[in-house]
Design an enzyme around this catalytic site. Structure first.
Site, short mmCIF file in Angstrom:
data_model
loop_
_atom_site.label_atom_id
_atom_site.label_comp_id
_atom_site.label_asym_id
_atom_site.label_seq_id
_atom_site.Cartn_x
_atom_site.Cartn_y
_atom_site.Cartn_z
N SER A 140 0.86 -1.19 0.00
CA SER A 140 0.00 0.00 0.00
C SER A 140 0.90 1.23 0.00
O SER A 140 2.03 1.18 0.49
CB SER A 140 -0.90 0.01 1.24
N TYR A 153 -1.50 -0.71 10.34
CA TYR A 153 -1.58 -0.90 8.89
C TYR A 153 -0.31 -0.39 8.21
O TYR A 153 0.27 -1.10 7.37
CB TYR A 153 -2.80 -0.18 8.34
#
Length: 259
Positions: A140, A153
């Site tokens: 990501s 995350y």
């Protein structure tokens, strides 16, 4: 059995499902791994994809033994995959001051990182022996800089980038390619609850199209869309004080149980 085979984790929704459909439309056979297998089978039926085109395996990617068993079963029933896409992942907000959120961190790392390696593990040696294959890690742009409230995350996706870079070096000259994809904002259930603006938001099918092309080309590292790659690099260049000030008032991803 002449059609190429791709195995995809996290195939019950979002990016994983969009990738599965893109590969199916290109004539590939599918091996789909998910916890919600009934949903995946219903989706395959709705797409007109029968058992000769797709198989579904139930497993939690954080369960190393279960993923090893899935790998063996896949090879025995469908053959050695040509492409392995470790897509399964979770994103939950966290606050280190709250004890329960440390469990969120543990779970995130187990799924997003241990699950990634467990997905690749059953196929690496066989791919090296064959001299061909592609291992794809879905990271990501959140890997580029740590964002407030996103510690679990961001840390996990930074680890995906570093892990895939290490694996790429280990597979050098073996014929096995390692591809790292860094999605920006993609319209999926994972991003639907984000309480902040999401620039350059892509539909899942558009992301899948661009990812399919990057994987086919064997590109080692790609941010999708490229505009988010530019933004991420600029953010990386910001001095810490300026970066912290820019993101001081930004909305944070909801913690578990928040709406």
């Amino acid at each position: 059995m002449s059609a190429p085979l791709v195995i995809i984790t996290g195939a019950s929704s979002g990016i994983g499902q969009a990738l599965a459909l893109r590969y199916a439309r290109a004539g590939w056979r599918l091996a789909l791994v998910a916890r919600r297998v009934d949903e995946v089978r219903a989706w395959l039926t709705a797409q007109g994809l029968g058992p000769e085109q797709a198989a579904v395996y139930r497993a939690d990617v954080a369960d190393i033994d279960a993923m090893a068993a899935v790998g063996r079963q896949c090879i025995e029933t469908q053959g050695l995959p040509d492409v392995v896409i470790a897509n399964a992942g979770i994103s939950v907000g966290m606050d280190t001051a709250i004890r329960d959120d440390l469990e969120v961190l543990r779970e995130t790392l187990a799924i997003n990182n241990v699950g990634l390696a467990a997905t690749f593990h059953p196929f690496v040696a066989a791919m090296r022996e064959r001299g061909a294959g592609t291992l794809v890690g879905i990271a990501s742009v959140a890997a580029i800089r740590g964002l407030p409230g996103h510690g679990a995350y961001c840390a996990s996706k930074a680890a995906v980038v570093a892990y895939c870079e290490s694996l790429r070096g280990e597979c050098r000259d073996s014929g096995v390619k390692v591809v790292t994809l860094l999605p920006g904002y993609v319209a999926t259930p994972l991003t639907a609850r984000n309480p902040y603006s999401m620039p350059f938001l892509l539909p899942a099918d558009e992301f899948a199209e661009r990812a399919f092309r990057a994987i086919s080309a064997g590109i080692s590292y790609r941010v999708i869309p490229w505009q988010m790659g530019v933004v991420a690099k600029l953010l990386r260049l910001l001095p810490n004080a300026l970066f912290d000030a820019v993101f001081a008032g930004r909305g944070r991803k909801p913690r578990r149980g928040e709406h």
